[in-house]
Design a protein around this motif. Structure first.
Motif, PDB file in Angstrom:
ATOM      1  N   ASN A  11       0.812  -1.225   0.000  1.00  0.00           N
ATOM      2  CA  ASN A  11       0.000   0.000   0.000  1.00  0.00           C
ATOM      3  C   ASN A  11       0.840   1.268   0.000  1.00  0.00           C
ATOM      4  O   ASN A  11       0.563   2.198  -0.752  1.00  0.00           O
ATOM      5  CB  ASN A  11      -0.987   0.014   1.167  1.00  0.00           C
ATOM      6  CG  ASN A  11      -2.266  -0.708   0.831  1.00  0.00           C
ATOM      7  OD1 ASN A  11      -2.555  -0.992  -0.329  1.00  0.00           O
ATOM      8  ND2 ASN A  11      -3.041  -1.026   1.852  1.00  0.00           N
ATOM      9  N   ILE A  14       2.304   1.782  -3.387  1.00  0.00           N
ATOM     10  CA  ILE A  14       1.266   2.201  -4.341  1.00  0.00           C
ATOM     11  C   ILE A  14       0.965   3.677  -4.167  1.00  0.00           C
ATOM     12  O   ILE A  14       0.884   4.426  -5.148  1.00  0.00           O
ATOM     13  CB  ILE A  14      -0.004   1.336  -4.182  1.00  0.00           C
ATOM     14  CG1 ILE A  14       0.283  -0.100  -4.648  1.00  0.00           C
ATOM     15  CG2 ILE A  14      -1.179   1.943  -4.947  1.00  0.00           C
ATOM     16  CD1 ILE A  14      -0.816  -1.089  -4.317  1.00  0.00           C
ATOM     17  N   ILE A  15       0.835   4.106  -2.922  1.00  0.00           N
ATOM     18  CA  ILE A  15       0.569   5.526  -2.651  1.00  0.00           C
ATOM     19  C   ILE A  15       1.740   6.383  -3.138  1.00  0.00           C
ATOM     20  O   ILE A  15       1.535   7.391  -3.827  1.00  0.00           O
ATOM     21  CB  ILE A  15       0.301   5.757  -1.143  1.00  0.00           C
ATOM     22  CG1 ILE A  15      -1.033   5.108  -0.749  1.00  0.00           C
ATOM     23  CG2 ILE A  15       0.301   7.246  -0.801  1.00  0.00           C
ATOM     24  CD1 ILE A  15      -1.259   4.985   0.752  1.00  0.00           C
ATOM     25  N   SER A  18       1.877   6.475  -6.935  1.00  0.00           N
ATOM     26  CA  SER A  18       0.720   7.208  -7.444  1.00  0.00           C
ATOM     27  C   SER A  18       0.881   8.718  -7.292  1.00  0.00           C
ATOM     28  O   SER A  18       0.250   9.486  -8.022  1.00  0.00           O
ATOM     29  CB  SER A  18      -0.554   6.754  -6.722  1.00  0.00           C
ATOM     30  OG  SER A  18      -0.776   5.390  -6.967  1.00  0.00           O
ATOM     31  N   PRO A 146      -2.961   4.259  -9.372  1.00  0.00           N
ATOM     32  CA  PRO A 146      -3.198   3.415  -8.189  1.00  0.00           C
ATOM     33  C   PRO A 146      -4.139   2.251  -8.480  1.00  0.00           C
ATOM     34  O   PRO A 146      -3.973   1.160  -7.924  1.00  0.00           O
ATOM     35  CB  PRO A 146      -3.799   4.381  -7.158  1.00  0.00           C
ATOM     36  CG  PRO A 146      -4.322   5.517  -7.949  1.00  0.00           C
ATOM     37  CD  PRO A 146      -3.446   5.615  -9.164  1.00  0.00           C
ATOM     38  N   ILE A 150      -3.104  -1.464  -7.562  1.00  0.00           N
ATOM     39  CA  ILE A 150      -3.918  -2.230  -6.607  1.00  0.00           C
ATOM     40  C   ILE A 150      -4.431  -3.511  -7.260  1.00  0.00           C
ATOM     41  O   ILE A 150      -4.376  -4.585  -6.667  1.00  0.00           O
ATOM     42  CB  ILE A 150      -5.077  -1.373  -6.056  1.00  0.00           C
ATOM     43  CG1 ILE A 150      -4.535  -0.242  -5.181  1.00  0.00           C
ATOM     44  CG2 ILE A 150      -6.073  -2.231  -5.272  1.00  0.00           C
ATOM     45  CD1 ILE A 150      -5.554   0.849  -4.862  1.00  0.00           C
TER      46      ILE A 150
END
Length: 193
Positions: A11, A14-15, A18, A146, A150
């Motif tokens: 996570n 990904i953040i 992004s 994202p 995900i």
């Protein structure tokens, strides 16, 4: 109960990706190598190539959905990995082109970098259509980063129910971005100098 530990592990990445990727693209888009005394020829051969990459990506995305609907999970996985690679290739070429070339103005028929009243009148309402497609393309290209990541992580974690839920959102948005990338190129290409 499903184990979401792999998703939780990724996570923060990904953040970060992004946020970093669109920010970096925006910064690099604004940088012109010639402003730093680096004299390179504009990479004017790239727009048709990266538009083609977008078109191929659209085909790969549709093929990947067909593959998974037919139960061909490994083919689907390979095609989705290819789609991500195509997206990265597009991004690299897009940034490289814009770092070496001035932006093209939609409707600039005489290629002087200035859109005069006669040129604006000639393209008319098509200019608004172009900008609508361009703006939605750009905004959704940021949004899908994202979503793609995900979706990919959920597939890697074999959380296929959760993967399928987000993929139903990711796929049409990504397909729109890929197709409109081609449309934007076709609409702006007559105005390249």
């Amino acid at each position: 109960m499903e184990d979401h530990s792999l998703e939780k592990k990724y996570n923060k990445y990904i953040i970060a990706v992004s946020i970093v990727v669109p920010t970096l693209v925006a910064i690099l888009f604004a940088i012109k190598l010639k402003d730093f005394g680096i004299n390179v020829e504009p990479l004017s051969f790239l727009p048709p190539i990266y538009a083609t990459v977008n078109g191929i990506c659209a085909i790969v995305l549709v093929w990947a959905v067909i593959a998974i609907k037919k139960g061909k999970r490994k083919l689907h996985e390979r095609l989705m990995t290819l789609a991500i690679a195509l997206g990265l290739a597009f991004l690299a070429m897009y940034v490289a082109y814009h770092m070496t070339a001035d932006s093209t103005k939609f409707g600039d028929l005489n290629h002087d970098g200035i859109l005069d009243l006669a040129e604006t009148a000639k393209v008319g309402a098509l200019r608004y259509v172009y900008f609508f497609i361009l703006i939605t393309h750009i905004l959704l290209s940021i949004t899908i980063i994202p979503l793609v990541l995900i979706s990919y992580v959920r597939a890697l974690a074999q959380s296929f129910d959760r993967h399928k839920k987000i993929a139903k959102i990711t796929f049409p948005l990504w397909l729109y971005v890929a197709v409109t990338g081609v449309v934007v190129y076709l609409m702006i290409s007559p105005y390249y100098a």
